[in-house]
Design a protein around this motif. Sequence first.
Motif, mmCIF file in Angstrom:
data_model
loop_
_atom_site.group_PDB
_atom_site.id
_atom_site.type_symbol
_atom_site.label_atom_id
_atom_site.label_comp_id
_atom_site.label_asym_id
_atom_site.label_seq_id
_atom_site.Cartn_x
_atom_site.Cartn_y
_atom_site.Cartn_z
ATOM 1 N N ASP A 1 0.832 -1.205 0.000
ATOM 2 C CA ASP A 1 0.000 0.000 0.000
ATOM 3 C C ASP A 1 0.865 1.252 0.000
ATOM 4 N N LEU A 2 2.102 1.130 -0.474
ATOM 5 C CA LEU A 2 3.021 2.263 -0.534
ATOM 6 C C LEU A 2 2.835 3.030 -1.830
ATOM 7 N N ASP A 3 2.861 4.360 -1.739
ATOM 8 C CA ASP A 3 2.820 5.183 -2.929
ATOM 9 C C ASP A 3 4.065 4.882 -3.769
ATOM 10 N N PRO A 4 3.930 4.774 -5.110
ATOM 11 C CA PRO A 4 5.098 4.480 -5.950
ATOM 12 C C PRO A 4 6.264 5.432 -5.730
ATOM 13 N N ASP A 5 5.980 6.710 -5.495
ATOM 14 C CA ASP A 5 7.061 7.669 -5.266
ATOM 15 C C ASP A 5 7.821 7.354 -3.979
ATOM 16 N N LEU A 6 7.095 6.914 -2.960
ATOM 17 C CA LEU A 6 7.752 6.541 -1.707
ATOM 18 C C LEU A 6 8.580 5.280 -1.913
ATOM 19 N N LEU A 7 8.073 4.364 -2.747
ATOM 20 C CA LEU A 7 8.795 3.136 -3.052
ATOM 21 C C LEU A 7 10.132 3.462 -3.719
ATOM 22 N N VAL A 8 10.115 4.387 -4.664
ATOM 23 C CA VAL A 8 11.339 4.812 -5.344
ATOM 24 C C VAL A 8 12.292 5.470 -4.352
ATOM 25 N N GLN A 9 11.742 6.302 -3.468
ATOM 26 C CA GLN A 9 12.573 6.985 -2.477
ATOM 27 C C GLN A 9 13.242 5.984 -1.544
ATOM 28 N N MET A 10 12.511 4.963 -1.114
ATOM 29 C CA MET A 10 13.090 3.952 -0.226
ATOM 30 C C MET A 10 14.160 3.149 -0.951
ATOM 31 N N ALA A 11 13.926 2.850 -2.232
ATOM 32 C CA ALA A 11 14.899 2.078 -2.998
ATOM 33 C C ALA A 11 16.226 2.806 -3.115
ATOM 34 N N SER A 12 16.193 4.120 -3.192
ATOM 35 C CA SER A 12 17.421 4.898 -3.373
ATOM 36 C C SER A 12 18.042 5.337 -2.047
ATOM 37 N N SER A 13 17.435 4.955 -0.929
ATOM 38 C CA SER A 13 17.938 5.361 0.391
ATOM 39 C C SER A 13 18.720 4.242 1.053
ATOM 40 N N ARG A 14 19.527 4.604 2.024
ATOM 41 C CA ARG A 14 20.263 3.623 2.819
ATOM 42 C C ARG A 14 19.710 3.640 4.247
ATOM 43 N N PHE A 15 19.472 2.458 4.807
ATOM 44 C CA PHE A 15 18.894 2.341 6.138
ATOM 45 C C PHE A 15 19.960 1.910 7.140
ATOM 46 N N GLY A 16 19.758 2.314 8.386
ATOM 47 C CA GLY A 16 20.689 1.948 9.441
ATOM 48 C C GLY A 16 20.463 0.526 9.924
ATOM 49 N N ILE A 17 21.426 0.029 10.693
ATOM 50 C CA ILE A 17 21.331 -1.328 11.242
ATOM 51 C C ILE A 17 20.091 -1.434 12.130
ATOM 52 N N GLY A 18 19.262 -2.437 11.861
ATOM 53 C CA GLY A 18 18.073 -2.675 12.673
ATOM 54 C C GLY A 18 16.854 -1.866 12.291
ATOM 55 N N GLU A 19 16.976 -0.925 11.335
ATOM 56 C CA GLU A 19 15.818 -0.125 10.941
ATOM 57 C C GLU A 19 14.777 -0.957 10.196
ATOM 58 N N LEU A 20 15.257 -1.886 9.371
ATOM 59 C CA LEU A 20 14.354 -2.744 8.603
ATOM 60 C C LEU A 20 14.439 -4.170 9.114
ATOM 61 N N GLY A 21 13.348 -4.884 8.985
ATOM 62 C CA GLY A 21 13.307 -6.289 9.356
ATOM 63 C C GLY A 21 12.204 -6.974 8.574
ATOM 64 N N CYS A 22 11.860 -8.175 8.965
ATOM 65 C CA CYS A 22 10.733 -8.863 8.333
ATOM 66 C C CYS A 22 10.105 -9.823 9.333
ATOM 67 N N GLU A 23 8.830 -10.123 9.099
ATOM 68 C CA GLU A 23 8.113 -11.029 9.988
ATOM 69 C C GLU A 23 6.954 -11.663 9.237
ATOM 70 N N PRO A 24 6.500 -12.836 9.676
ATOM 71 C CA PRO A 24 5.358 -13.489 9.027
ATOM 72 C C PRO A 24 4.072 -12.695 9.266
ATOM 73 N N VAL A 25 3.119 -12.840 8.358
ATOM 74 C CA VAL A 25 1.808 -12.206 8.506
ATOM 75 C C VAL A 25 0.727 -13.267 8.336
ATOM 76 N N ASP A 26 -0.427 -12.996 8.935
ATOM 77 C CA ASP A 26 -1.533 -13.952 8.861
ATOM 78 C C ASP A 26 -2.390 -13.775 7.615
ATOM 79 N N VAL A 27 -2.204 -12.648 6.921
ATOM 80 C CA VAL A 27 -3.017 -12.379 5.733
ATOM 81 C C VAL A 27 -2.627 -13.358 4.625
ATOM 82 N N THR A 28 -3.583 -14.114 4.139
ATOM 83 C CA THR A 28 -3.284 -15.133 3.133
ATOM 84 C C THR A 28 -3.705 -14.725 1.728
ATOM 85 N N THR A 29 -4.531 -13.670 1.616
ATOM 86 C CA THR A 29 -5.009 -13.229 0.310
ATOM 87 C C THR A 29 -4.471 -11.840 0.007
ATOM 88 N N PRO A 30 -3.731 -11.670 -1.099
ATOM 89 C CA PRO A 30 -3.176 -10.346 -1.441
ATOM 90 C C PRO A 30 -4.275 -9.309 -1.651
#
Length: 336
Positions: A213-242
């Motif tokens: 649900d990210l705006d495409p412009d924000l997606l581009v901005q995140m792609a070109s940015s560098r994040f600090g250690i621990g700022e990003l992560g990942c986790e499982p979700v219960d949503v099964t339908t996109p």
Amino acid sequence: MAAPEKSASLLVNLGSESDAKQFLHWYKTRDTCPVIVVVDDLKAPKGMLELQRPLEIPNLRSALKRVLDELRKGVSGANRSALNETPQKAASLKMDPSELKALIAEAGVSAPKPAPKPKALNTVRDASKSRLVLRWSDAERDMLMRRACGSLPDLDPELPGWKKRILFSVAGRFIDQVTKMVSLAQEQETPMQVTGIPGDFIYYPDRDLFSYDLDPDLLVQMASSRFGIGELGCEPVDVTTPIDPIVKRDQMLWVLALFTAAGRVPDHLDPAAKYRISDTTNLKRFMLTPQAENIAKAWAADSRSALDIVQLLKLPQRYVFSFMAAADAAGLFERR
């Protein structure tokens, strides 16, 4: 968060003069309220807050704080123009949703009830209509291609330090976290989402696609940015339908790689080593950089290095390097 006719404030994208005229004509029909205007080259209409592209979370946070101040103090629209002069300070890209809730609570303003979530898509039927990441106008595409290819001049590979200027590390980049999440989701056979970003970005391994649900412009901005250690992560979700919008894995990774590389080469690739593309069918499903189809044909015909392609097609290095980064992320190169 609420219907524009009833919302306490507005966030509006004005990409052209006609957009501005259309919005101002509509705005006359409703009660005055604080307005944040997202623009490129245009100036925000008098009395409205201006937010320049490329959209950055620190600037958005600053604008939201000023809107909340207006709502709390009841400032009239005529007195808002002075707010545009407040300097916008650079800060971290990360913004947790809880920060927004805290701002609203601090201001004593009741947040509008969130709109109901859209119904789940039939992804087979609707996928061709749901790739928001690819929905840009021709003018926007031209601008994006300049960002995707960067501005590096051609450099002599024989010069000392050449690779240091060409190669970059993906460590700390958004695409690095996304790639790790995809591998983990495939290994565990469960949907996973990136954490530490202001929105949902979920990968579904059974369908091999992303829902976000990210705006495409924000997606581009995140792609070109560098994040600090621990700022990003990942986790499982219960949503099964996109939930719309969705985009196939290879298309998303292609786009992220383009804006991460910006005309350079990730350091796990060697611009002097030989590679070959295994399949060039349906190449148009990707956001293609200049001469992308000719580059793909040359790499499909024989094993060649990126430098070979530059010499063969007489192209700027940055065109070939951008394509190389994107094709690698999308899995187009043969793996030995």
